[in-house]
Design a protein around this motif. Sequence first.
Motif, short mmCIF file in Angstrom:
data_model
loop_
_atom_site.label_atom_id
_atom_site.label_comp_id
_atom_site.label_asym_id
_atom_site.label_seq_id
_atom_site.Cartn_x
_atom_site.Cartn_y
_atom_site.Cartn_z
N ARG A 1 -57.84 40.61 -32.57
CA ARG A 1 -56.60 40.60 -31.63
C ARG A 1 -55.58 39.78 -32.57
N GLU B 1 -49.25 45.13 -26.15
CA GLU B 1 -50.47 44.07 -26.15
C GLU B 1 -51.81 44.90 -26.75
N SER C 1 -54.46 45.03 -25.46
CA SER C 1 -55.25 46.01 -24.78
C SER C 1 -54.72 47.32 -24.86
N HIS C 2 -53.45 47.56 -24.65
CA HIS C 2 -52.69 48.74 -24.85
C HIS C 2 -53.32 49.63 -26.13
N LEU D 1 -56.17 48.82 -27.62
CA LEU D 1 -57.54 49.36 -27.32
C LEU D 1 -57.74 50.32 -26.64
N ALA D 2 -56.84 50.71 -25.52
CA ALA D 2 -57.12 51.63 -24.40
C ALA D 2 -56.71 53.00 -25.25
N SER E 1 -61.44 37.46 -25.53
CA SER E 1 -62.07 38.77 -25.32
C SER E 1 -63.20 38.79 -24.71
N GLY F 1 -63.98 40.94 -21.28
CA GLY F 1 -63.48 42.33 -21.74
C GLY F 1 -64.74 43.01 -22.74
#
Length: 353
Positions: free
Chosen positions: A130, A149, A151-152, A154-155, A195, A198
């Motif tokens: 990250r 972010e 998370s965006h 990674l998605a 993390s 997650g």
Amino acid sequence: MTIIGAGALVLFLQQVRIAMASPFPLSILDLAPIAEGVTTSEALTETVKLAQAGEAMGYTRLWFAEHHGMPSIGSASPEVLIASAAAATSRIRVGSGGVMLLNHAPLRIVEAFRTLEALNPGRIDLGLGRAPGGDGYAMRALRTGGGEEFSHYLAELMAFEEGTFPVDHPLSRVAVAPGGVGLPPMWLLGSSGASASGAGELGMGYAFAAHFSPAPGGPAIAAYRKAFVPSPAFPEPKSIVCVSVICAETDEEAQFLSGSQALSWALFHSGQQRKLVPPEEAAAHDYTERELAIIENQRPLWIIGSPQTVKARIEEKREETGADEVMITTQMHSYDKRRESYRLIAEAFGLEG
């Protein structure tokens, strides 16, 4: 006097090796250190030498970390070093520890690591971090998105890999290449526990950076295990704790060799950028109070000593965190001494190449 037959002797030696074998895997994290007096080409050639030595010694995997804007670290492009190390070895797993996802377009990472996996089936790891891996200026130069972010990112990476973009999404028409191969096992890296859950929920591996983070790794790994959902790549939770280690024949020699790391750490955190300094210069350095404070703040995280001292501390750290595997990073001015450090540790734990 009793004479042991050849067959009995072989069996005895096998039993001794089994008894001495490490109860958990040991691996290597290479930052591709660049020492003063050494060219960049020479330093990067040493990454291949360490990969080959690590494989021969019995280490499980070798990861490269992404860092930018640091003259003492040459691992700005982990995927390039992975390809180089994998081409020079045949068994050891090679991967990123990690790729700093916020610095890259997710599609680019999917393409790069699919290519690595196709070239080296079953031997590649994709560790994702990250952090930026550099200062604010490097972040600004590398940033490809609009401040989204982690998370965006990674998605998006996972949507490219799994083909799960909605049909009306503008990226749904992108044909990810190369086809016919998937991403290698993915690991999330952490240094604070943020993390951990997650990683578990996504069915990934989890690696905790105890080599520089003062946060306790045990709670993070416990949270990861509690949240874990099995996946094809990870039917069971798998965790790694990374530690900073310098090993030599004696505690005194190890402490002397560790001076390079200590002075470099103090200079870096005082805003001074230099390559890794020789231990002789570190021993003669006139330390300021600030530099001494920086070193003393970090010293508890460093494992330094003889094989016996180091083995006990590594076992303690592994038991303390509950990690399945221990990854070792070693910063020394001498590349020969660095390989020697890994050899002494391998022998202390009874690794078999």
